[in-house]
Design a protein around this motif. Structure first.
Motif, PDB file in Angstrom:
ATOM      1  N   LEU A 187       2.613   8.247  -8.462  1.00 10.58           N
ATOM      2  CA  LEU A 187       2.155   6.908  -8.088  1.00 10.58           C
ATOM      3  C   LEU A 187       0.648   6.872  -7.863  1.00 10.58           C
ATOM      4  CD1 LEU A 187       5.025   5.891  -5.635  1.00 10.58           C
ATOM      5  CD2 LEU A 187       4.651   5.053  -7.960  1.00 10.58           C
ATOM      6  N   ILE A 188       0.127   7.869  -7.154  1.00  2.00           N
ATOM      7  CA  ILE A 188      -1.310   7.892  -6.872  1.00  2.00           C
ATOM      8  C   ILE A 188      -2.120   8.126  -8.148  1.00  2.00           C
ATOM      9  CG2 ILE A 188      -3.134   9.169  -5.670  1.00  2.00           C
ATOM     10  CD1 ILE A 188      -1.137   9.693  -3.426  1.00  2.00           C
ATOM     11  N   GLY A 189      -1.627   9.010  -9.016  1.00  2.71           N
ATOM     12  CA  GLY A 189      -2.383   9.345 -10.209  1.00  2.71           C
ATOM     13  C   GLY A 189      -2.298   8.325 -11.318  1.00  2.71           C
ATOM     14  N   LEU A 190      -1.204   7.579 -11.378  1.00  5.87           N
ATOM     15  CA  LEU A 190      -0.994   6.674 -12.513  1.00  5.87           C
ATOM     16  C   LEU A 190      -1.088   5.200 -12.153  1.00  5.87           C
ATOM     17  CD1 LEU A 190       2.013   8.527 -14.211  1.00  5.87           C
ATOM     18  CD2 LEU A 190      -0.420   8.740 -14.729  1.00  5.87           C
ATOM     19  N   VAL A 191      -0.999   4.858 -10.866  1.00  6.72           N
ATOM     20  CA  VAL A 191      -1.043   3.448 -10.457  1.00  6.72           C
ATOM     21  C   VAL A 191      -2.298   3.238  -9.603  1.00  6.72           C
ATOM     22  CG1 VAL A 191       0.179   1.572  -9.309  1.00  6.72           C
ATOM     23  CG2 VAL A 191       1.473   3.386 -10.446  1.00  6.72           C
ATOM     24  N   PRO A 192      -3.364   2.663 -10.164  1.00 11.73           N
ATOM     25  CA  PRO A 192      -4.615   2.497  -9.401  1.00 11.73           C
ATOM     26  C   PRO A 192      -4.434   1.688  -8.122  1.00 11.73           C
ATOM     27  CG  PRO A 192      -4.978   2.120 -11.750  1.00 11.73           C
ATOM     28  CD  PRO A 192      -3.502   2.229 -11.562  1.00 11.73           C
ATOM     29  N   ALA A 193      -3.605   0.640  -8.161  1.00 14.85           N
ATOM     30  CA  ALA A 193      -3.421  -0.183  -6.961  1.00 14.85           C
ATOM     31  C   ALA A 193      -2.799   0.633  -5.833  1.00 14.85           C
ATOM     32  CB  ALA A 193      -2.544  -1.394  -7.296  1.00 14.85           C
ATOM     33  N   PHE A 194      -1.826   1.470  -6.160  1.00 17.32           N
ATOM     34  CA  PHE A 194      -1.205   2.318  -5.139  1.00 17.32           C
ATOM     35  C   PHE A 194      -2.207   3.335  -4.616  1.00 17.32           C
ATOM     36  CE2 PHE A 194       1.339   5.857  -3.586  1.00 17.32           C
ATOM     37  CZ  PHE A 194       2.310   5.207  -2.842  1.00 17.32           C
ATOM     38  N   ARG A 195      -3.029   3.903  -5.484  1.00 13.75           N
ATOM     39  CA  ARG A 195      -4.018   4.891  -5.049  1.00 13.75           C
ATOM     40  C   ARG A 195      -5.031   4.262  -4.097  1.00 13.75           C
ATOM     41  NH1 ARG A 195      -5.413   6.396  -9.671  1.00 13.75           N
ATOM     42  NH2 ARG A 195      -7.210   5.048 -10.015  1.00 13.75           N
ATOM     43  N   GLU A 196      -5.516   3.099  -4.419  1.00 10.93           N
ATOM     44  CA  GLU A 196      -6.528   2.457  -3.577  1.00 10.93           C
ATOM     45  C   GLU A 196      -5.955   2.000  -2.240  1.00 10.93           C
ATOM     46  OE1 GLU A 196      -9.677   2.416  -4.185  1.00 10.93           O
ATOM     47  OE2 GLU A 196      -9.374   3.426  -6.107  1.00 10.93           O
ATOM     48  N   SER A 197      -4.670   1.724  -2.191  1.00 14.22           N
ATOM     49  CA  SER A 197      -4.071   1.227  -0.948  1.00 14.22           C
ATOM     50  C   SER A 197      -3.577   2.352  -0.040  1.00 14.22           C
ATOM     51  CB  SER A 197      -2.900   0.290  -1.275  1.00 14.22           C
ATOM     52  OG  SER A 197      -1.889   0.976  -1.995  1.00 14.22           O
ATOM     53  N   THR A 198      -3.546   3.586  -0.537  1.00 15.00           N
ATOM     54  CA  THR A 198      -3.013   4.687   0.268  1.00 15.00           C
ATOM     55  C   THR A 198      -4.013   5.800   0.550  1.00 15.00           C
ATOM     56  OG1 THR A 198      -2.170   5.766  -1.742  1.00 15.00           O
ATOM     57  CG2 THR A 198      -0.657   4.302  -0.545  1.00 15.00           C
ATOM     58  N   TRP A 199      -5.193   5.767  -0.091  1.00 13.42           N
ATOM     59  CA  TRP A 199      -6.109   6.902   0.076  1.00 13.42           C
ATOM     60  C   TRP A 199      -6.543   7.063   1.525  1.00 13.42           C
ATOM     61  CZ3 TRP A 199     -10.979   6.779   2.097  1.00 13.42           C
ATOM     62  CH2 TRP A 199     -11.603   5.538   2.202  1.00 13.42           C
ATOM     63  N   PHE A 200      -6.778   5.947   2.250  1.00 10.87           N
ATOM     64  CA  PHE A 200      -7.211   6.040   3.642  1.00 10.87           C
ATOM     65  C   PHE A 200      -6.115   6.665   4.502  1.00 10.87           C
ATOM     66  CE2 PHE A 200      -7.421   4.351   7.953  1.00 10.87           C
ATOM     67  CZ  PHE A 200      -8.707   4.699   8.313  1.00 10.87           C
ATOM     68  N   LEU A 201      -4.853   6.252   4.273  1.00 12.12           N
ATOM     69  CA  LEU A 201      -3.748   6.795   5.050  1.00 12.12           C
ATOM     70  C   LEU A 201      -3.584   8.292   4.792  1.00 12.12           C
ATOM     71  CD1 LEU A 201      -1.357   6.245   6.944  1.00 12.12           C
ATOM     72  CD2 LEU A 201       0.019   5.724   4.906  1.00 12.12           C
ATOM     73  N   VAL A 202      -3.705   8.713   3.532  1.00 13.36           N
ATOM     74  CA  VAL A 202      -3.565  10.132   3.193  1.00 13.36           C
ATOM     75  C   VAL A 202      -4.674  10.948   3.843  1.00 13.36           C
ATOM     76  CG1 VAL A 202      -3.650  11.797   1.300  1.00 13.36           C
ATOM     77  CG2 VAL A 202      -2.320   9.694   1.051  1.00 13.36           C
ATOM     78  N   GLU A 203      -5.907  10.477   3.742  1.00 16.79           N
ATOM     79  CA  GLU A 203      -7.032  11.213   4.331  1.00 16.79           C
ATOM     80  C   GLU A 203      -6.965  11.223   5.855  1.00 16.79           C
ATOM     81  OE1 GLU A 203      -9.194  12.989   2.713  1.00 16.79           O
ATOM     82  OE2 GLU A 203      -8.283  12.428   0.806  1.00 16.79           O
ATOM     83  N   PHE A 204      -6.319  10.226   6.439  1.00 16.41           N
ATOM     84  CA  PHE A 204      -6.154  10.184   7.895  1.00 16.41           C
ATOM     85  C   PHE A 204      -5.103  11.184   8.364  1.00 16.41           C
ATOM     86  CE2 PHE A 204      -3.762   8.505  11.533  1.00 16.41           C
ATOM     87  CZ  PHE A 204      -4.765   8.466  12.488  1.00 16.41           C
ATOM     88  N   LEU A 205      -4.019  11.334   7.601  1.00 18.39           N
ATOM     89  CA  LEU A 205      -2.920  12.196   8.018  1.00 18.39           C
ATOM     90  C   LEU A 205      -3.168  13.669   7.719  1.00 18.39           C
ATOM     91  CD1 LEU A 205       0.139  10.031   6.895  1.00 18.39           C
ATOM     92  CD2 LEU A 205      -0.731  10.340   9.220  1.00 18.39           C
ATOM     93  N   LYS A 206      -3.925  13.980   6.684  1.00 19.92           N
ATOM     94  CA  LYS A 206      -4.120  15.368   6.274  1.00 19.92           C
ATOM     95  C   LYS A 206      -4.672  16.268   7.375  1.00 19.92           C
ATOM     96  CE  LYS A 206      -6.098  16.132   2.305  1.00 19.92           C
ATOM     97  NZ  LYS A 206      -6.983  15.932   1.126  1.00 19.92           N
ATOM     98  N   PRO A 207      -5.679  15.842   8.170  1.00 23.84           N
ATOM     99  CA  PRO A 207      -6.227  16.773   9.180  1.00 23.84           C
ATOM    100  C   PRO A 207      -5.357  16.961  10.423  1.00 23.84           C
ATOM    101  CG  PRO A 207      -7.818  15.046   8.559  1.00 23.84           C
ATOM    102  CD  PRO A 207      -6.475  14.619   8.099  1.00 23.84           C
TER     103      PRO A 207
END
Length: 276
Positions: free
Chosen positions: A102-122
């Protein structure tokens, strides 16, 4: 033509010999490093640099580990840790595969989830142990949840990178030749994605073992971590360090298993060919 073949055959044999010697040297250096570390540990204890009452010598710890290896309780604890790590890794593989697509192939999904992913990773999984204990108690569900959370990010990141590295020109060519989704996936996308996926899976597997032991140690779930906590409470230091060494050995075995699996799957990849 015969002369060329006769010349190339010894050259190929020499290269294989050099590669075999390099692999043997790597193993030899690793064994020498382990022996040197054990000698330093033993000498530091005998010289008084390390208190024997706090850190027993390696001979005492290894002897205790040998004793524990003959008891069913030890292997039950090892299996409890390994089982939770493997189940968590399977869960991570399923979740990361879907999210990466979803992140790699759907730009809308990538743009709407990148902040959440970067927030949860650390966020370290150990910080969520109190929440896990409140929701599920010291159970397998609690361990699986925390293992999944901690081991998800390396595999997800590698899968996303692998999808982005797929050559767009080759994909356009496959459309022009009407290869279909099956040939496009198996011949183009999978070979590009596989090295990234196996690297991320190996890293996630190591993290899964670490999180499993820490969760058992702090949260009280059954496994090697719980055995370490019980040994600490009873001031049984040889048993404590024996389980610590066993946890380290388990991590090494898991890593070696994935490295052995990589070779037949990536026999065509330059990194594997260079290792012979």
């Amino acid at each position: 033509m015969t002369a060329v073949q006769e010349t190339s055959a010894p050259a190929g044999q020499a290269r294989r010999t050099r590669r075999g010697a390099a692999r043997n040297n790597d193993w030899l250096l690793g064994i020498v490093g382990v022996i040197a570390a054990l000698l330093i540990w033993e000498l530091a204890g005998r010289a008084g640099l390390l208190s024997q009452e706090v850190i027993p010598g390696p001979l005492t710890v290894l002897a205790r580990l040998g004793e524990l290896a003959t008891t069913p309780a030890f292997w039950l604890n090892v299996w409890a840790t390994l089982q939770s790590a493997l189940l968590g890794l399977v869960t991570v593989l399923v979740i990361a595969s879907v999210l990466a697509l979803l992140i790699g192939l759907v730009p809308a999904f990538r743009e709407s989830t990148w902040f959440l992913v970067e927030f949860l990773k650390p966020i370290p999984p150990i910080a969520l142990i109190p929440l896990g204990l409140l929701l599920w108690g010291p159970s397998l569900t609690m361990k699986l949840t925390l293992i999944t959370f901690g081991a998800l990010w390396p595999l997800l990141t590698q899968l996303v990178y692998g999808i982005r590295e797929t050559d767009k020109t080759v994909l356009d060519m496959s459309k022009s030749y009407r290869l279909g989704w099956w040939l496009t996936t198996t011949r183009i996308i999978v070979p590009t994605l596989l090295p990234y996926a196996l690297t991320g899976l190996r890293i996630s597997a190591s993290i899964a073992v670490v999180v499993a032991v820490v969760t058992e140690l702090v949260g009280g779930a059954r496994g090697m971590g719980q055995a370490i906590a019980v040994a600490q409470v009873n001031n049984n230091l040889p048993t404590l360090y024996a389980y610590v060494v066993a946890a380290g050995l388990l991590g090494i075995l898991v890593n070696l298993a994935f490295m052995v699996t990589e070779r037949p799957l990536l026999f065509w990849h330059p990194s594997v060919r260079e290792r012979g």
